[in-house]
Design an enzyme around this catalytic site. Structure first.
Site, short mmCIF file in Angstrom:
data_model
loop_
_atom_site.label_atom_id
_atom_site.label_comp_id
_atom_site.label_asym_id
_atom_site.label_seq_id
_atom_site.Cartn_x
_atom_site.Cartn_y
_atom_site.Cartn_z
CD GLU A 161 21.29 67.67 -87.60
OE1 GLU A 161 21.62 66.32 -86.87
OE2 GLU A 161 21.24 67.96 -88.67
CD GLU A 268 24.08 72.34 -90.61
OE1 GLU A 268 24.43 70.57 -91.18
OE2 GLU A 268 23.92 71.84 -89.01
#
Length: 481
Positions: A161, A268
């Site tokens: 990220e 995730e």
């Protein structure tokens, strides 16, 4: 002809140190077992007990530094049915042999993040050029050295990220491709096998498709080491028991990734909204069903309950564990997965040609269209050629203990008796096995289900010197008849 003694000893050594998994490689858009040629669909969980604070270089502790903790968690993850864990923060100067060997013995792969939240141990998304230096590369190369020899090291994440909005998507992409190139060059020089390197992206729809396009394309249409070997997506769009394939936008993701030339999976997933309600995990049926075979599975966030309230289990202050209802619901869905479907490799997937990098691939005006990748920083060439100084190289060791020494409780509050890992034979990968772990936690029940009940609590799964020799001699005598 080999002597009876030499044959017996060789069988004993093999039995004591047998590997439970085969190395995996990327073939087109799939992960494939290099021996069986079966597809590896990731059925996994993100693993960081204690959260980020558990990573403490001063105390030489991280998620894989305590063998007793790993034994406890491996027993539960094996029963849950996972075949892969993702570990976010590891110390390259800490020995991980015991934990890696425990997870290996139960057929669980590890995807390792090379970065950490500490200063100097990751790219600074606000100024990537300032953090891309020799010291940073020494750190991430140290992680490679530490984990490269474990056969259950599935892959490395070069970043997580780093782009979390349009603003951060301008300067960072070229530097992430540079880090991927450096990691792959180091692996090629210092590892006996290829280990895939990729990126874990935030599900920011403004830039998601551009990020995937940027990292899967090839520069100048040739074999390009800066390119991602795989693409992970942190996605929480499926929320609540009433969500569907369409309302969660999974159909949009499948349409986006339909022509992917590299494996794509959820690094995730598992939305925890509405708050306070156990997650149903209905998305598991979709993720591992016929509609989403373009995806390579996913990792549920996360194994242990932390401040963010995503845990499958609660780790109590005395190191005992209590399963949450989330664990039960996930296990129920894993048990319904069609293993034949998810293990079937698609021969056509290896023939997808990656697109050539060009500005035409990028739709958002704020996203980087720069495919001139930064050169390695000063001193990097020497590191890659000669290796880092005094690396700590991990190696598999014999797993001597199998019984979990601390109490573990089902979601009903009753203790699960006789919990232990069950080392796999024949180089198997762990799969969902129809377990109902909380259902085994009955005060009046003898213990676990027949498939995992130990014959003797202290010796289940062990191959000691004496028993190993006895088995080897018996086998040798049979072979000589």
């Amino acid at each position: 002809m080999r002597s009876l003694l030499s044959l017996a000893l060789s069988v004993t050594v093999f039995a004591s140190f047998a590997h439970a998994v085969h190395p995996v490689e990327v073939r087109g858009r799939e992960f494939v077992d290099t021996v069986t040629n079966k597809r590896l669909m990731i059925v996994g969980a993100d693993y960081q007990p204690g959260g980020q604070s558990a990573y403490n270089p001063e105390k030489k502790s991280d998620a894989l530094s305590n063998g007793t903790v790993c034994l406890r968690d491996a027993a539960l993850l094996q029963r849950l049915g996972v075949n892969t864990i993702r570990v976010y923060n590891v110390d390259p100067k800490v020995n991980h042999d015991e934990c890696a060997s425990i997870f290996n013995s139960v057929g669980v792969y590890m995807i390792i993040d090379v970065n950490s939240p500490l200063a100097g141990e990751s790219l600074d998304r606000s100024n990537p050029a300032s953090s891309y230096h020799k010291g940073y590369l020494e750190r991430i190369f140290g992680v490679v050295e530490n984990f490269k020899n474990y056969p259950n090291t599935l892959a490395f994440f070069a970043g997580n990220e780093v782009m979390n909005d349009v603003g951060t998507s301008k300067a960072n992409p070229p530097y992430l491709r540079a880090v991927q190139r450096d990691l792959k060059n180091y692996i090629a020089k210092h590892s006996k096998r290829t280990i895939p390197v990729g990126y874990s992206a935030a599900d920011v729809r403004e830039i998601l498709e551009d990020t995937w396009a940027y990292f899967q394309c090839e520069i100048d249409g040739k074999d390009d080491l800066t390119r991602s070997d795989f693409f992970g997506l942190n996605s929480y769009s499926w929320c609540g028991a009433d969500a569907t394939y369409e309302t969660a936008g999974y159909n949009t993701l499948v349409g986006m990734f339909d022509k992917t030339s590299i494996p794509v999976f959820f690094s995730e997933y598992g939305c925890n909204k509405p708050v306070g309600v156990p997650r149903s995990f209905n998305e598991v049926a979709a993720l591992y069903g016929n509609q989403m075979t373009v995806m390579s599975g996913g990792l549920v966030y996360e194994y242990s309950q932390e401040k963010s309230d995503y845990g499958l289990v609660v780790i109590n202050d005395n190191s005992t564990v209590t399963l949450r209802k989330d664990f039960d619901n996930l296990q129920e869905h894993y048990n319904k997965v069609d293993l034949k479907l998810i293990e079937s490799a698609d021969a056509t997937a290896t023939r997808i040609t990656p697109p050539e990098c060009s500005s035409d691939l990028i739709s958002n005006s704020g996203y980087s269209k720069n495919f001139t990748i930064p050169s390695p920083p000063e001193g990097a060439d020497d590191l890659i050629k000669n290796g880092i100084q005094d690396p700590l190289n991990g190696e598999l060791i014999q797993v001597k203990e199998t019984a979990v020494p601390m109490a573990v409780y089902g979601s009903n509050g009753a203790e699960i008796k006789g919990l232990a890992i069950k080392p796999l034979s024949n180089d198997d990968t762990n799969t969902p096995g129809g377990e109902n772990t909380s259902g085994d936690a009955q005060p009046s029940s003898p213990a676990a289900s027949p498939s995992t009940t130990p014959k003797a609590k202290s010796n289940v799964g062990k191959v000691t010197a004496s028993t190993g020799f006895t088995v080897a001699v018996a086998l040798a005598l049979v072979l000589m008849l």
